[in-house]
Design a protein around this motif. Sequence first.
Motif, short mmCIF file in Angstrom:
data_model
loop_
_atom_site.label_atom_id
_atom_site.label_comp_id
_atom_site.label_asym_id
_atom_site.label_seq_id
_atom_site.Cartn_x
_atom_site.Cartn_y
_atom_site.Cartn_z
N VAL A 67 0.83 -1.21 0.00
CA VAL A 67 0.00 0.00 0.00
C VAL A 67 0.86 1.26 0.00
CG1 VAL A 67 -1.99 -1.14 1.08
CG2 VAL A 67 -0.40 0.12 2.51
N THR A 68 2.01 1.21 0.65
CA THR A 68 2.88 2.38 0.67
C THR A 68 3.44 2.65 -0.73
OG1 THR A 68 3.51 1.91 2.96
CG2 THR A 68 4.91 3.40 1.76
N LEU A 69 3.95 1.62 -1.37
CA LEU A 69 4.51 1.80 -2.72
C LEU A 69 3.44 2.23 -3.71
CD1 LEU A 69 6.99 -1.22 -2.93
CD2 LEU A 69 7.52 1.20 -2.49
N ALA A 70 2.28 1.63 -3.64
CA ALA A 70 1.19 1.99 -4.56
C ALA A 70 0.76 3.44 -4.37
CB ALA A 70 0.00 1.05 -4.36
N SER A 71 0.87 3.94 -3.17
CA SER A 71 0.39 5.30 -2.89
C SER A 71 1.23 6.38 -3.56
CB SER A 71 0.33 5.55 -1.38
OG SER A 71 1.65 5.71 -0.85
N VAL A 72 2.46 6.08 -3.90
CA VAL A 72 3.35 7.11 -4.46
C VAL A 72 3.61 6.95 -5.95
CG1 VAL A 72 4.43 7.63 -2.25
CG2 VAL A 72 5.44 5.88 -3.73
N VAL A 73 2.95 5.99 -6.57
CA VAL A 73 3.12 5.80 -8.01
C VAL A 73 2.62 7.05 -8.75
CG1 VAL A 73 2.33 4.46 -10.03
CG2 VAL A 73 2.99 3.29 -7.91
N GLY A 74 3.46 7.58 -9.63
CA GLY A 74 3.07 8.72 -10.44
C GLY A 74 3.11 10.07 -9.75
N VAL A 75 3.63 10.13 -8.55
CA VAL A 75 3.70 11.39 -7.81
C VAL A 75 4.81 12.26 -8.38
CG1 VAL A 75 4.18 12.37 -5.54
CG2 VAL A 75 2.74 10.37 -5.73
N GLY A 85 2.15 8.94 1.07
CA GLY A 85 2.73 7.83 1.83
C GLY A 85 2.22 7.80 3.25
N LEU A 86 2.16 8.97 3.87
CA LEU A 86 1.65 9.05 5.25
C LEU A 86 0.18 8.65 5.31
CD1 LEU A 86 3.31 12.39 6.43
CD2 LEU A 86 3.96 10.06 7.08
N THR A 87 -0.61 9.13 4.37
CA THR A 87 -2.03 8.78 4.34
C THR A 87 -2.20 7.28 4.17
OG1 THR A 87 -2.59 10.97 3.46
CG2 THR A 87 -4.24 9.23 3.21
N ALA A 88 -1.40 6.67 3.29
CA ALA A 88 -1.48 5.22 3.09
C ALA A 88 -1.12 4.48 4.37
CB ALA A 88 -0.54 4.80 1.95
N PHE A 89 -0.10 4.96 5.07
CA PHE A 89 0.29 4.32 6.33
C PHE A 89 -0.84 4.38 7.35
CE2 PHE A 89 1.82 4.70 10.68
CZ PHE A 89 2.48 3.49 10.82
N PHE A 90 -1.43 5.56 7.52
CA PHE A 90 -2.50 5.69 8.51
C PHE A 90 -3.77 4.95 8.08
CE2 PHE A 90 0.19 9.30 9.84
CZ PHE A 90 0.45 8.85 11.12
N ALA A 91 -4.03 4.87 6.79
CA ALA A 91 -5.16 4.07 6.32
C ALA A 91 -4.91 2.59 6.62
CB ALA A 91 -5.38 4.27 4.82
N PHE A 92 -3.65 2.16 6.47
CA PHE A 92 -3.29 0.78 6.80
C PHE A 92 -3.51 0.53 8.29
CE2 PHE A 92 -0.20 -2.14 8.60
CZ PHE A 92 -0.47 -3.28 7.88
N THR A 93 -3.01 1.42 9.15
CA THR A 93 -3.20 1.19 10.59
C THR A 93 -4.67 1.24 10.95
OG1 THR A 93 -2.79 3.53 11.18
CG2 THR A 93 -0.90 2.04 11.25
N ASP A 94 -5.43 2.06 10.22
CA ASP A 94 -6.87 2.13 10.49
C ASP A 94 -7.54 0.80 10.13
OD1 ASP A 94 -9.19 3.50 11.36
OD2 ASP A 94 -9.75 3.87 9.29
N SER A 95 -7.15 0.20 9.02
CA SER A 95 -7.78 -1.05 8.61
C SER A 95 -7.34 -2.23 9.49
CB SER A 95 -7.48 -1.35 7.14
OG SER A 95 -6.11 -1.63 6.96
N HIS A 96 -6.27 -2.03 10.25
CA HIS A 96 -5.78 -3.05 11.18
C HIS A 96 -5.75 -2.47 12.61
CE1 HIS A 96 -4.47 -5.82 8.04
NE2 HIS A 96 -4.10 -4.75 7.36
N ARG A 97 -6.71 -1.65 12.92
CA ARG A 97 -6.73 -0.88 14.16
C ARG A 97 -6.47 -1.72 15.42
NH1 ARG A 97 -9.30 4.35 15.54
NH2 ARG A 97 -9.30 4.69 13.31
N ARG A 98 -7.22 -2.78 15.62
CA ARG A 98 -7.06 -3.59 16.84
C ARG A 98 -5.73 -4.33 16.84
NH1 ARG A 98 -11.38 -7.56 17.15
NH2 ARG A 98 -11.08 -7.56 14.93
#
Length: 189
Positions: A67-75, A85-98
């Motif tokens: 998800v991190t690599l995909a988030s910066v493609v074409g930037v 990259g930061l948004t992708a990281f926090f979205a990842f932690t959100d989807s795995h919150r517990r």
Amino acid sequence: MPRAEREQQMVEVAEEIFADRGFLATSMDDVAEGVGVSKPMIYEYFGSKEGLFVACIRAARAELLNVTLASVVGVNSAEEALRRGLTAFFAFTDSHRRSWKLLQAEAAVAGPEAVAEIEAVRRQQTAVNTTLFESFLPDVPHNELEAYAEIVVGACERLSLWYVQRDDVDAAGAAEILMRMVWFGLRPL
């Protein structure tokens, strides 16, 4: 079911149970029952409860990298790359919150392999950030970019612990909080 699919199924079920009950309170019987297999089969695949826990961390590490690599493609700009990259990281932690809270809190309890795997996640993200920084900041020395990457990884980890306990901040909002802190230092470069 092919071995790879069964292994993935075991990891997914184990992640949920570990997140619900914690490492110490989870038994291999719980996981076997959740998957619908025998306990010896889980031991055959992972060797131990710590081995299963490490497999959960490895699966999360692979997903985080994707998800991190995909988030910066074409930037096209350093600022946008960092924000995405930061948004992708926090979205990842959100989807795995517990399970994110569990990993941070209980890796040391699980054992040295789990601690090493958590550190591997940090090293992976530092390497991704360093490479990304190098692509936008070619005149900055590598060791300095590595230091910036370590700072970002540490800040992400600490902020994510705060973030996953809240319902009033989304992934983009958490990324923006960190951008306001980090971008002031990187923008002049």
